[in-house]
Design a protein around this motif. Structure first.
Motif, PDB file in Angstrom:
ATOM      1  N   CYS A 112       0.691  -1.300   0.102  1.00 56.18           N
ATOM      2  CA  CYS A 112       0.111   0.059  -0.196  1.00 56.18           C
ATOM      3  C   CYS A 112       0.925   1.263  -0.141  1.00 56.18           C
ATOM      4  O   CYS A 112       1.902   1.168   0.775  1.00 56.18           O
ATOM      5  N   CYS A 121       0.190   2.935   3.877  1.00 58.46           N
ATOM      6  CA  CYS A 121       0.403   2.297   4.925  1.00 58.46           C
ATOM      7  C   CYS A 121       1.537   1.284   4.857  1.00 58.46           C
ATOM      8  O   CYS A 121       2.099   0.681   5.783  1.00 58.46           O
ATOM      9  N   CYS A 138      -4.431  -0.062  -0.013  1.00 55.34           N
ATOM     10  CA  CYS A 138      -5.023  -1.255   0.515  1.00 55.34           C
ATOM     11  C   CYS A 138      -6.529  -0.980   0.775  1.00 55.34           C
ATOM     12  O   CYS A 138      -7.266  -2.052   0.528  1.00 55.34           O
ATOM     13  N   CYS A 193      -7.806   4.320   3.488  1.00 57.61           N
ATOM     14  CA  CYS A 193      -6.265   3.836   4.100  1.00 57.61           C
ATOM     15  C   CYS A 193      -5.962   5.182   5.029  1.00 57.61           C
ATOM     16  O   CYS A 193      -5.813   6.173   4.224  1.00 57.61           O
ATOM     17  N   ASN A 237      -4.386   2.791  10.755  1.00 56.34           N
ATOM     18  CA  ASN A 237      -5.512   2.109  10.419  1.00 56.34           C
ATOM     19  C   ASN A 237      -5.872   1.231  11.772  1.00 56.34           C
ATOM     20  O   ASN A 237      -6.806   0.703  12.112  1.00 56.34           O
TER      21      ASN A 237
HETATM   22 ZN   LIG Z   1      -3.033   0.920   3.363  1.00 57.94          ZN
END
Ligand SMILES: [Zn+2]
Ligand SMILES: [Zn+2]
Length: 157
Positions: free
Chosen positions: A68, A71, A118, A122, A134
Motif C-alpha cells: 500500500c 500504510c 489497501c 486507508c 488504520n
Molecule cells: Zn494502506
C-alpha cells in the motif's frame, strides 16, 4: 506450450511468414519482480500473418503483489486487458525472433494504476512515529490535536 512461469518468451516469426493467414497460438505465464512490485501474468494469444504483417492479439490476466502506498501493508490486486497490435520493426524484434514476453510486460506497465492502496480509506502511517493509523490513533495524533487546541487557547486569551 507448457504453462510454467518464465521471465522471457520469444517466438520465431519465420514460420509465421511462410504463408498468408498462418497463425501461431501461444499460452504462457510470465513473471517479473522489481522493487516492491511482484507481477505474474497469464497470457493467451495468437500471432497472425495478415497480408505479410504480423498481428498480435492476447488476453492478459495479471496478479500484482505489492504494498500500500500509504500504510506499506501488502496489497494484492488483479487486472485484465487485451493487447491488439501490429508488430513492426521495434525493440522487441530481434531478427525473426519476437519477444512477446517483453511486449506483454510493457503493456502491463501501461495498464498498472499509478499507485496501489489497501483501501480507498486507508489512513496511512503517522509521519512522526510511523504507526499504522488504520490500527488506531497514536500518541502523536493526540499531540497534534493538543497543539491546535493550544493555538485556539492563545487566540482566545
Ligand atoms: Zn494502506
Ligand atoms: Zn504517531
Amino acid at each position: 506450450m507448457n504453462n510454467y512461469i518464465i521471465s522471457s518468451m520469444k517466438i520465431d516469426l519465420i514460420s509465421l511468414f511462410s504463408s498468408d493467414g498462418f497463425e501461431i497460438p501461444f499460452n504462457f505465464k510470465i513473471s517479473s519482480k522489481e522493487q516492491a512490485l511482484d507481477i505474474t501474468a497469464d497470457v493467451v494469444g495468437i500471432l497472425k500473418n495478415f497480408s505479410g504483417m504480423a498481428h498480435l492479439e492476447a488476453d492478459v490476466g495479471v496478479v500484482i503483489n505489492t504494498q500500500c502506498a500509504r500504510c506499506l501493508e501488502p496489497v494484492k490486486s488483479e487486472i485484465e486487458f487485451t493487447i491488439i497490435e501490429k508488430v513492426e520493426d521495434d525493440e522487441n524484434l530481434d531478427g525473426s525472433l519476437l519477444d512477446v514476453g517483453n511486449i506483454v510486460l510493457q503493456n502491463i506497465h501501461l495498464n498498472l494504476p499509478i499507485r496501489f492502496v489497501c483501501d480507498p480509506n486507508c489512513k496511512g502511517l503517522c509521519p512522526k512515529c510511523g504507526a499504522n493509523l488504520n490500527n488506531g490513533l497514536c500518541k502523536c495524533d493526540n499531540e497534534i490535536v493538543d497543539e491546535r487546541f493550544s493555538v485556539l487557547k492563545k487566540l482566545l486569551d
